[in-house]
Design a protein around this motif. Structure first.
Motif, mmCIF file in Angstrom:
data_model
loop_
_atom_site.group_PDB
_atom_site.id
_atom_site.type_symbol
_atom_site.label_atom_id
_atom_site.label_comp_id
_atom_site.label_asym_id
_atom_site.label_seq_id
_atom_site.Cartn_x
_atom_site.Cartn_y
_atom_site.Cartn_z
ATOM 1 N N VAL A 1 -9.264 0.378 4.026
ATOM 2 C CA VAL A 1 -9.006 -0.100 2.775
ATOM 3 C C VAL A 1 -8.266 -1.429 2.745
ATOM 4 N N THR A 2 -7.521 -1.781 4.018
ATOM 5 C CA THR A 2 -6.855 -3.098 4.188
ATOM 6 C C THR A 2 -7.645 -4.080 4.509
ATOM 7 N N ALA B 1 -0.218 0.957 11.256
ATOM 8 C CA ALA B 1 -1.570 0.497 10.738
ATOM 9 C C ALA B 1 -1.425 -0.669 9.569
ATOM 10 N N VAL B 2 -0.199 -0.566 8.825
ATOM 11 C CA VAL B 2 -0.060 -1.033 7.475
ATOM 12 C C VAL B 2 1.215 -1.590 7.445
ATOM 13 N N LEU C 1 -6.499 9.089 9.686
ATOM 14 C CA LEU C 1 -5.923 8.302 8.905
ATOM 15 C C LEU C 1 -5.880 6.894 8.891
ATOM 16 N N ARG C 2 -5.862 6.460 10.582
ATOM 17 C CA ARG C 2 -5.608 4.856 10.896
ATOM 18 C C ARG C 2 -7.232 4.313 10.556
ATOM 19 N N GLU C 3 -8.096 4.637 10.999
ATOM 20 C CA GLU C 3 -9.422 4.311 10.435
ATOM 21 C C GLU C 3 -9.589 4.084 8.768
ATOM 22 N N MET D 1 0.823 -1.068 0.133
ATOM 23 C CA MET D 1 0.054 0.020 -0.061
ATOM 24 C C MET D 1 0.709 1.244 0.208
ATOM 25 N N LYS D 2 0.497 2.407 -0.614
ATOM 26 C CA LYS D 2 1.088 3.708 -0.886
ATOM 27 C C LYS D 2 0.290 4.593 -0.272
ATOM 28 N N VAL D 3 1.023 5.329 0.711
ATOM 29 C CA VAL D 3 0.295 6.477 1.267
ATOM 30 C C VAL D 3 1.188 7.814 0.476
ATOM 31 N N GLU D 4 0.599 8.977 0.189
ATOM 32 C CA GLU D 4 1.134 9.994 -0.238
ATOM 33 C C GLU D 4 0.573 11.234 0.434
ATOM 34 N N LEU D 5 1.588 11.791 0.983
ATOM 35 C CA LEU D 5 1.148 13.096 1.431
ATOM 36 C C LEU D 5 1.627 14.249 0.712
ATOM 37 N N PHE D 6 0.607 15.142 0.120
ATOM 38 C CA PHE D 6 0.865 16.004 -0.714
ATOM 39 C C PHE D 6 0.893 17.389 0.124
ATOM 40 N N TYR D 7 1.924 18.134 -0.223
ATOM 41 C CA TYR D 7 2.435 19.433 0.726
ATOM 42 C C TYR D 7 3.003 20.496 -0.287
#
Length: 85
Positions: free
Chosen positions: A81-82, A28-29, A74-76, A1-7
């Motif tokens: 998703v998983t 969490a993942v 975010l955790r939820e 799984m990929k999580v991307e934070l846009f900033y």
């Protein structure tokens, strides 16, 4: 799984919670790929995902949070998703 934070560089809101959100996601993942995405450097990609405000978070290439989530939110989302309980 990929999580991307846009900033954007210099974003105080982004910096304040970035590390905490990353830790929450990693807990969490398993096998998480975390990516900090400078929206100015990758503007086309940010627009493609529908990022209109910063900071924002995408999970597996889909915009999930158009504004900064709490660590619990975010955790939820990652749990949903998983499919984990």
């Amino acid at each position: 799984m990929k999580v991307e934070l846009f900033y954007t560089p210099g974003c105080s809101r982004c910096t304040a919670v970035q590390a905490e959100l990353k830790v929450v996601a990693e807990r969490a993942v398993h096998h998480l790929v975390w990516r900090d995405v400078d929206a100015l450097e990758e503007l086309d990609y940010a627009v493609e995902l529908g990022v209109l405000t910063l900071p924002a978070i995408a999970i597996d290439g889909k915009l999930v949070f158009s504004s900064l989530p709490t660590p619990n939110q975010l955790r939820e989302a990652l749990t949903r998703v998983t499919g984990a309980a």
